[in-house]
Scaffold this active site. Sequence first.
Site, mmCIF file in Angstrom:
data_model
loop_
_atom_site.group_PDB
_atom_site.id
_atom_site.type_symbol
_atom_site.label_atom_id
_atom_site.label_comp_id
_atom_site.label_asym_id
_atom_site.label_seq_id
_atom_site.Cartn_x
_atom_site.Cartn_y
_atom_site.Cartn_z
ATOM 1 N N ILE A 138 0.747 -1.166 -0.214
ATOM 2 C CA ILE A 138 0.017 -0.119 0.043
ATOM 3 C C ILE A 138 0.734 1.296 0.168
ATOM 4 O O ILE A 138 0.999 2.100 1.081
ATOM 5 C CB ILE A 138 -0.954 0.050 1.212
ATOM 6 N N PRO A 139 1.546 1.511 -1.088
ATOM 7 C CA PRO A 139 2.359 2.745 -1.114
ATOM 8 C C PRO A 139 1.513 4.125 -1.018
ATOM 9 O O PRO A 139 0.402 4.083 -1.656
ATOM 10 C CB PRO A 139 2.934 2.847 -2.669
ATOM 11 N N HIS A 140 1.784 5.078 -0.342
ATOM 12 C CA HIS A 140 1.019 5.987 -0.190
ATOM 13 C C HIS A 140 1.944 7.606 0.189
ATOM 14 O O HIS A 140 2.939 7.343 0.427
ATOM 15 C CB HIS A 140 0.075 5.901 1.011
ATOM 16 N N THR A 141 1.191 8.620 -0.120
ATOM 17 C CA THR A 141 2.113 9.860 0.289
ATOM 18 C C THR A 141 0.863 10.906 0.389
ATOM 19 O O THR A 141 -0.098 10.709 0.019
ATOM 20 C CB THR A 141 2.823 10.233 -1.101
#
Lengths: 101, 171
Positions: B65-68
Amino acid sequence: MNMGPDLCIGISSKNEVLELAALERGRSAVTATFPATGIGLEAIKVFLAGSASPVRLAVAGVAALSVALALGNSLQREVFIVSAATADQPLALAQYAMRSS
Amino acid sequence: MNTIANYLSAEDISLGVHVTGKHELFEIVGRHMELAHALPLKSIALGLSRREQIGSTGLGQGVAIPHTRVEHLDRMVVAYLRLKSAIRFDAPDGRPVSDVMVLLAPKRAAEEHLEVLADAAQMFADECFRAHLQECTDPLEVKRLFDAWPMTAAIMAPRKPPEAFLLQRGI
């Protein structure tokens, strides 16, 4: 005067779920429920890692020690293992973490 | 309705994406966000990379779950990518990742961010959900599956006995 961390987390560990409340200074609390599995713990770690400021956690319930060890293994993170007799709901645990110094 | 169903549209679902590593994946996500949502490619790709440097967003079981956080974003943007070949992601279980759920959050959206993470964890922790997700062949089918959660868990019969079931019975 000890101002405490910006983000305090309370986790009530149950057999199938981890109920979490996040309390940030000056903001209202938010709550969420994660599965009590490897993926659930990792998702909480991912959330905590995204926080730029120090985090304080209070954990109570089933396998609280394991949950605390899994989540607390990081700099800028303090973890309390709390007796369910003291606080067992996630928000009460987050408030406990906020008060503790 | 779960939070992911609220934020994920079929246009943000891509299946069979070919990438060789995280860097290329984040470039592709950035390009998509630029085209579909008029968001800045470079800042999205850089934000995802920087977050990944703090610690892997791999959850295990082939899921990440890559997030920014993104300046001037007024609501969460969620994208789902299924990779053609799994890539290394430094996930806690050491397994390569093929299911990628990207979260772009407004600067101050702690509540939505936490809710989406929690819902994603609930979904991907379910073996049955993951198996049905792999069977979907087009974005609309994927969207329907995400929309139906948590009903899907109750109505879908397990496709095969879970590992624990087999072990308990010495199979």
